[in-house]
Motif scaffolding. Sequence first.
Motif, PDB file in Angstrom:
ATOM      1  N   HIS A 291       6.375   7.710  -1.918  1.00 51.95           N
ATOM      2  CA  HIS A 291       5.811   6.666  -1.055  1.00 51.95           C
ATOM      3  C   HIS A 291       5.450   7.217   0.322  1.00 51.95           C
ATOM      4  O   HIS A 291       4.534   6.704   0.974  1.00 51.95           O
ATOM      5  CB  HIS A 291       6.762   5.470  -0.956  1.00 51.95           C
ATOM      6  CG  HIS A 291       6.000   4.199  -0.718  1.00 51.95           C
ATOM      7  ND1 HIS A 291       4.928   3.814  -1.483  1.00 51.95           N
ATOM      8  CD2 HIS A 291       6.112   3.246   0.238  1.00 51.95           C
ATOM      9  CE1 HIS A 291       4.422   2.687  -1.027  1.00 51.95           C
ATOM     10  NE2 HIS A 291       5.122   2.323   0.029  1.00 51.95           N
ATOM     11  N   TYR A 295       1.456   7.011   2.163  1.00 52.70           N
ATOM     12  CA  TYR A 295       1.027   6.592   3.500  1.00 52.70           C
ATOM     13  C   TYR A 295      -0.045   7.506   4.081  1.00 52.70           C
ATOM     14  O   TYR A 295      -0.813   7.100   4.953  1.00 52.70           O
ATOM     15  CB  TYR A 295       2.245   6.542   4.451  1.00 52.70           C
ATOM     16  CG  TYR A 295       3.038   5.258   4.325  1.00 52.70           C
ATOM     17  CD1 TYR A 295       3.284   4.685   3.091  1.00 52.70           C
ATOM     18  CD2 TYR A 295       3.541   4.613   5.449  1.00 52.70           C
ATOM     19  CE1 TYR A 295       4.006   3.516   2.967  1.00 52.70           C
ATOM     20  CE2 TYR A 295       4.263   3.441   5.348  1.00 52.70           C
ATOM     21  CZ  TYR A 295       4.489   2.896   4.107  1.00 52.70           C
ATOM     22  OH  TYR A 295       5.198   1.733   3.987  1.00 52.70           O
ATOM     23  N   GLU A 446       5.090  -1.364   9.620  1.00 52.66           N
ATOM     24  CA  GLU A 446       5.238  -0.801   8.277  1.00 52.66           C
ATOM     25  C   GLU A 446       5.105   0.718   8.317  1.00 52.66           C
ATOM     26  O   GLU A 446       5.777   1.429   7.572  1.00 52.66           O
ATOM     27  CB  GLU A 446       4.217  -1.410   7.325  1.00 52.66           C
ATOM     28  CG  GLU A 446       4.437  -0.942   5.898  1.00 52.66           C
ATOM     29  CD  GLU A 446       3.611  -1.689   4.883  1.00 52.66           C
ATOM     30  OE1 GLU A 446       3.298  -2.870   5.106  1.00 52.66           O
ATOM     31  OE2 GLU A 446       3.280  -1.076   3.864  1.00 52.66           O
TER      32      GLU A 446
END
Length: 505
Positions: A291, A295, A446
């Motif tokens: 993950h 990004y 985020e």
Amino acid sequence: MTLKTGAEYLEGLRRRVLRAYHLGERLTEPVEHPLIGPSTRAVAATYDLAHDSAYRELARATRPDGRVINRFTHIHRSTEDLVAKVRLLRVLGRRTGVCFQRCVGWDALNALYMTTYEMDQDLGTTYHERLRRFLDHVQESDLVCQGAMTDVKGDRGARPGDQEDPDLYLRVVRKRRDHIVVRGAKAHQTGALCSHEIIVMPTLALRDGEEEYAVSFAVPTTTKGITFVIGRQASDYRCLYDPAVDRGNAEFGGHEALTIFDDVEVPMERVFMCGEVAWSGPLVERFAGFHRQSYGGCKAGMGDVLIGAAALAAEYNGVGGASHVREKLVEMIHLNETIFSCGIACSVQGSATPSGAYLIDQLLANVCKQNVTRIPFEMARLAQDLAGGMVCTLPSARDFDNPETGPTLRKYLKGARGVPVDDRVRITRLIENLTLGRGAVGYLPESLHGAGSPQAQRIVIARHAPLEERKRAARALAGLRTPSTAQGQRAEPARGTRAPTDGSA
Ligand code: SF4
Ligand code: FE
């Protein structure tokens, strides 16, 4: 294999019975809800891209048996697959300007695929076969999975079993021959209501004695005992009450949920880890690494939108050609491409695992995410600099529509000659959305906390950095023949070493 369109995906979400709440009310049809609808449309974009003539090659993948699937359900089989993932996410970030939510479950599938294979080799379990059957189901029906890792964690200074309430980390409360029963809550669940399946994983590397928390499984989003409470976002009331112009990005949005598991029954067929504490660490680290790679794609795509908006804002203000404006845009491009470069680098440096699935280079993936915890904030600052104070003082669309104030506003809020005031308003609202409003949720906090907060990456960077190799290089050049150790210092890193990342030996 089904390759759904966005419209088919949206139709499939209707008429589900979910226990979901937002702003004090139970949601009956999330697809129709003004706050959730934009989120479902962002996920739909991941389906439509697989039918877009310009991107179908990128958005589709081929299984080892030759069948074609949506890439968002694919197990990476090469470094080219890993690179394609980052490129795909950038395209979608640029197309939607939000988090399109589908990568978390994809990353969970990949991390589980390689980890269950190795667990079975090591322990003689049958988790990998179960995972493969679940994967077939996801690929066959072209489903969206959410990856549920982050426990609510209570007292961060205490281990799971030492909490005042043992449910603050999701755990197995009953184990039977054919099913387990789990209880707990997972926080920050991106796109929860847009998903068909929830893949649960442990939140940290567990130790002996913490077996009840070492659990991974998949259940449909509609499973009895699961409740979703959707969190508030900046400017959420604009979606409910205001004209579309004031949203900045009226088409797309995101949402996050606290997902509560209240004694949920999980068939053994869908359990991928149950008590194997030694394998919780590798699973968590691999999922997080995937993950953190992600990004490098999605945030670069959102950055593309912000750069374009900042350039247009400067043009609409009449200063598009000023040297300091060009300088700031160059800086934004440099920063944005730094993120993307890290995403590509950790993919190119990836390698095969014993399962045949490919894993990213962990050191570079964590460097990627560490950059993402900082760069979007600087880009947001530069975009606000270029857009001017109007980003936070612009009157509402209702004032522009009001015959008593509209004409005056259009007279005094004019920018560069020939640019309609409404164009200036829309681009200013988009910058507001990305740096202060709903879009900022996906672009700023985020970027800081998603896929793990900054300190989590620093721990992995320290673990994977070949410090001894660097010391050897320094010793050799300094003419030091015998390694010496300063008193009170360790000669070797505390945990683990890794191969050189730069081809040196
Ligand atoms: Fe995908 Fe990015 Fe959203 Fe994570 S933050 S789900 S990588 S779009
Ligand atoms: Fe995320």
